[in-house]
Design a protein around this motif. Structure first.
Motif, PDB file in Angstrom:
ATOM      1  N   LEU A 107      67.114  65.704 -36.499  1.00  0.00           N
ATOM      2  CA  LEU A 107      67.025  65.081 -35.170  1.00  0.00           C
ATOM      3  C   LEU A 107      68.014  65.697 -34.185  1.00  0.00           C
ATOM      4  CD1 LEU A 107      66.495  61.333 -36.135  1.00  0.00           C
ATOM      5  CD2 LEU A 107      64.814  62.913 -35.147  1.00  0.00           C
ATOM      6  N   ALA A 108      69.131  66.210 -34.679  1.00  0.00           N
ATOM      7  CA  ALA A 108      70.085  66.883 -33.790  1.00  0.00           C
ATOM      8  C   ALA A 108      69.459  68.113 -33.157  1.00  0.00           C
ATOM      9  CB  ALA A 108      71.339  67.262 -34.575  1.00  0.00           C
ATOM     10  N   LEU A 109      68.551  68.764 -33.885  1.00  0.00           N
ATOM     11  CA  LEU A 109      67.873  69.947 -33.367  1.00  0.00           C
ATOM     12  C   LEU A 109      66.578  69.601 -32.647  1.00  0.00           C
ATOM     13  CD1 LEU A 109      68.337  72.331 -36.446  1.00  0.00           C
ATOM     14  CD2 LEU A 109      69.598  72.378 -34.285  1.00  0.00           C
ATOM     15  N   HIS A 110      66.034  68.408 -32.923  1.00  0.00           N
ATOM     16  CA  HIS A 110      64.756  67.979 -32.338  1.00  0.00           C
ATOM     17  C   HIS A 110      64.883  66.558 -31.810  1.00  0.00           C
ATOM     18  CE1 HIS A 110      63.880  71.051 -35.432  1.00  0.00           C
ATOM     19  NE2 HIS A 110      62.971  71.482 -34.581  1.00  0.00           N
ATOM     20  N   PRO A 111      65.670  66.366 -30.767  1.00  0.00           N
ATOM     21  CA  PRO A 111      65.948  65.004 -30.290  1.00  0.00           C
ATOM     22  C   PRO A 111      64.727  64.272 -29.761  1.00  0.00           C
ATOM     23  CG  PRO A 111      66.825  66.647 -28.776  1.00  0.00           C
ATOM     24  CD  PRO A 111      66.403  67.384 -29.991  1.00  0.00           C
ATOM     25  N   GLN A 112      63.645  64.975 -29.454  1.00  0.00           N
ATOM     26  CA  GLN A 112      62.433  64.324 -28.938  1.00  0.00           C
ATOM     27  C   GLN A 112      61.482  63.898 -30.050  1.00  0.00           C
ATOM     28  OE1 GLN A 112      62.513  63.668 -25.707  1.00  0.00           O
ATOM     29  NE2 GLN A 112      64.460  64.769 -25.745  1.00  0.00           N
ATOM     30  N   ALA A 113      61.867  64.120 -31.305  1.00  0.00           N
ATOM     31  CA  ALA A 113      60.982  63.773 -32.418  1.00  0.00           C
ATOM     32  C   ALA A 113      60.811  62.263 -32.518  1.00  0.00           C
ATOM     33  CB  ALA A 113      61.549  64.318 -33.725  1.00  0.00           C
ATOM     34  N   LEU A 114      59.690  61.858 -33.082  1.00  0.00           N
ATOM     35  CA  LEU A 114      59.473  60.447 -33.363  1.00  0.00           C
ATOM     36  C   LEU A 114      60.523  59.962 -34.361  1.00  0.00           C
ATOM     37  CD1 LEU A 114      55.591  60.402 -33.813  1.00  0.00           C
ATOM     38  CD2 LEU A 114      56.864  59.262 -31.994  1.00  0.00           C
ATOM     39  N   PRO A 115      60.757  58.651 -34.411  1.00  0.00           N
ATOM     40  CA  PRO A 115      61.692  58.132 -35.427  1.00  0.00           C
ATOM     41  C   PRO A 115      61.293  58.595 -36.824  1.00  0.00           C
ATOM     42  CG  PRO A 115      61.101  56.408 -33.877  1.00  0.00           C
ATOM     43  CD  PRO A 115      60.221  57.580 -33.559  1.00  0.00           C
ATOM     44  N   LEU A 116      62.288  58.909 -37.619  1.00  0.00           N
ATOM     45  CA  LEU A 116      62.075  59.337 -38.994  1.00  0.00           C
ATOM     46  C   LEU A 116      62.623  58.285 -39.947  1.00  0.00           C
ATOM     47  CD1 LEU A 116      63.205  63.078 -38.662  1.00  0.00           C
ATOM     48  CD2 LEU A 116      60.896  62.148 -38.431  1.00  0.00           C
ATOM     49  N   LEU A 117      61.942  58.067 -41.038  1.00  0.00           N
ATOM     50  CA  LEU A 117      62.304  57.004 -41.964  1.00  0.00           C
ATOM     51  C   LEU A 117      62.847  57.570 -43.273  1.00  0.00           C
ATOM     52  CD1 LEU A 117      59.195  54.650 -41.573  1.00  0.00           C
ATOM     53  CD2 LEU A 117      61.333  54.641 -40.269  1.00  0.00           C
ATOM     54  N   VAL A 118      63.644  56.747 -43.941  1.00  0.00           N
ATOM     55  CA  VAL A 118      64.094  57.031 -45.301  1.00  0.00           C
ATOM     56  C   VAL A 118      63.642  55.870 -46.179  1.00  0.00           C
ATOM     57  CG1 VAL A 118      66.077  57.296 -46.830  1.00  0.00           C
ATOM     58  CG2 VAL A 118      66.065  58.430 -44.598  1.00  0.00           C
ATOM     59  N   ALA A 119      62.789  56.170 -47.143  1.00  0.00           N
ATOM     60  CA  ALA A 119      62.271  55.170 -48.074  1.00  0.00           C
ATOM     61  C   ALA A 119      62.976  55.332 -49.419  1.00  0.00           C
ATOM     62  CB  ALA A 119      60.758  55.326 -48.246  1.00  0.00           C
ATOM     63  N   GLY A 120      63.532  54.238 -49.912  1.00  0.00           N
ATOM     64  CA  GLY A 120      64.230  54.270 -51.189  1.00  0.00           C
ATOM     65  C   GLY A 120      63.266  54.194 -52.355  1.00  0.00           C
ATOM     66  N   SER A 121      63.203  55.249 -53.145  1.00  0.00           N
ATOM     67  CA  SER A 121      62.252  55.309 -54.248  1.00  0.00           C
ATOM     68  C   SER A 121      62.670  54.380 -55.385  1.00  0.00           C
ATOM     69  CB  SER A 121      62.131  56.738 -54.777  1.00  0.00           C
ATOM     70  OG  SER A 121      61.278  56.775 -55.911  1.00  0.00           O
ATOM     71  N   VAL A 122      61.717  53.535 -55.797  1.00  0.00           N
ATOM     72  CA  VAL A 122      61.892  52.656 -56.952  1.00  0.00           C
ATOM     73  C   VAL A 122      60.787  52.995 -57.943  1.00  0.00           C
ATOM     74  CG1 VAL A 122      61.970  50.272 -57.769  1.00  0.00           C
ATOM     75  CG2 VAL A 122      62.884  50.845 -55.496  1.00  0.00           C
ATOM     76  N   GLY A 123      61.130  53.803 -58.924  1.00  0.00           N
ATOM     77  CA  GLY A 123      60.156  54.162 -59.942  1.00  0.00           C
ATOM     78  C   GLY A 123      60.000  53.052 -60.971  1.00  0.00           C
ATOM     79  N   PRO A 124      58.941  53.087 -61.763  1.00  0.00           N
ATOM     80  CA  PRO A 124      58.683  52.030 -62.738  1.00  0.00           C
ATOM     81  C   PRO A 124      59.585  52.156 -63.965  1.00  0.00           C
ATOM     82  CG  PRO A 124      57.038  53.732 -62.953  1.00  0.00           C
ATOM     83  CD  PRO A 124      57.893  54.122 -61.773  1.00  0.00           C
ATOM     84  N   TYR A 125      59.604  51.095 -64.731  1.00  0.00           N
ATOM     85  CA  TYR A 125      60.346  51.089 -65.993  1.00  0.00           C
ATOM     86  C   TYR A 125      59.858  52.222 -66.892  1.00  0.00           C
ATOM     87  CZ  TYR A 125      62.292  49.281 -70.397  1.00  0.00           C
ATOM     88  OH  TYR A 125      62.970  49.133 -71.583  1.00  0.00           O
ATOM     89  N   GLY A 126      58.574  52.535 -66.819  1.00  0.00           N
ATOM     90  CA  GLY A 126      58.030  53.618 -67.628  1.00  0.00           C
ATOM     91  C   GLY A 126      58.663  54.964 -67.329  1.00  0.00           C
TER      92      GLY A 126
END
Length: 312
Positions: A107-126
């Motif tokens: 975003l520092a290089l592309h300040p006009q970009a749409l909001p970007l998300l961080v999704a926390g991965s929760v994998g299964p017990y398997g």
């Protein structure tokens, strides 16, 4: 307290949200040896800078959401490596920080970009079992033990400031119920739920998808539902079955087109799959897919092609 839903503005006006692609197989392509029960979580210990670079490359390719390197990162798994709980939780938090740093640098290089998300991965017990059972769902824990397994990681992801959770590659209805119960302990945090399937109408453990959707549909913490880590040819039939069952945004991030042998832990080419994934995007959108990305063996080049297709 109301649930935070960061997807809403990004899905406005019938837009498609572009997810990132594979992490583990991309790390392998860049020289990491992941023949280890920790899989990609191993790289959090050995070469975290490379995880940052993969996240940054996906943002540069057009991804609007990074999925953290916490799929197989659990205190129970790290204990086998001799790490205590505090060290393990710090590594889970680090998986978030690496994605957040990649986002801020982009975003520092592309300040006009749409909001970007961080999704926390929760994998299964398997995934923790590391025996391929995330594609079968043939494991069983009492619900409270399942909740206790998932709680430390979700708590660490929430404290580190993820925008939402990615409860992904889920094969088990019982595990889904445990995760929904646990999510109530984090009332402002939303999650997407994506599943592995036995066929287009059943979870890997055999549960009908209509029963799965029934427990998700009225839950405000469930922000999107769909499928991931499945073969390309199974996506369209599964989406066609999902679409009339759910009013939630549908998400899909399948494998590249190769097939995975969970016994030998190897990938096998199935015909000419070049360009196959991107060629299916329009039909998935017509079926209702709103969040689209890639899972195993997909690359930043694939995500760039998906992003360009969606813009077109």
């Amino acid at each position: 307290m109301s649930v935070n839903n960061p997807l809403l503005p990004l899905l406005a006006d019938n837009r498609t949200l572009i997810l990132d692609g594979a992490l583990a197989t991309e790390l392998e392509a860049r020289g990491c040896d992941l023949t280890d029960p920790l899989w990609s979580a191993k790289v959090l210990i050995e070469n975290p800078q490379l995880i940052y670079q993969v996240h940054l490359d996906y943002f540069t390719a057009g991804a609007q959401c990074a999925i953290t390197a916490s799929y197989q990162a659990t205190p129970q798994g790290f204990l086998r490596r001799g790490l205590d709980e505090q060290q393990s939780l710090a590594l889970i938090a680090k998986s978030v920080q690496l994605a957040q740093l990649a986002r801020s640098d982009y975003l520092a290089l592309h300040p006009q970009a749409l909001p970007l998300l961080v999704a926390g991965s929760v994998g299964p017990y398997g995934a923790y079992l590391a025996d391929g059972s995330e594609y079968r769902g043939d494991y069983h824990l009492p619900q409270q033990e399942m909740i206790a397994f998932h709680r430390p990681r979700i708590n660490a992801l929430a404290k580190a400031g993820v925008d939402l959770l990615a409860c992904e590659t889920l094969p088990s209805y019982a595990e889904l119920l445990a995760l929904l119960a646990l999510l109530q302990e984090f009332p402002t945090l939303g999650a997407w739920f994506s599943f592995t399937l036995r066929d287009s109408q059943h979870l890997s453990d055999g549960t009908p998808l209509k029963d799965v959707v029934a427990v998700l549909e009225d839950n405000p913490q469930v922000l999107a539902v769909g499928i991931n880590c499945i073969a390309l040819e199974n996506v369209a039939p599964a989406l066609q079955h999902f679409a009339p069952l759910s009013n939630k945004p549908l998400l899909v991030y399948p494998n590249s087109g190769e097939h995975y042998d969970a016994v030998t832990k190897t990938w096998h080419q199935c015909g000419d799959q070049q360009g196959h994934l991107v060629n299916q995007i329009a039909s998935w959108q017509r079926t209702g897919a709103r969040l689209i990305g890639g899972c195993c063996r997909t690359t930043p080049a694939d995500i760039r092609a998906i992003a360009e297709q969606c813009k077109a």
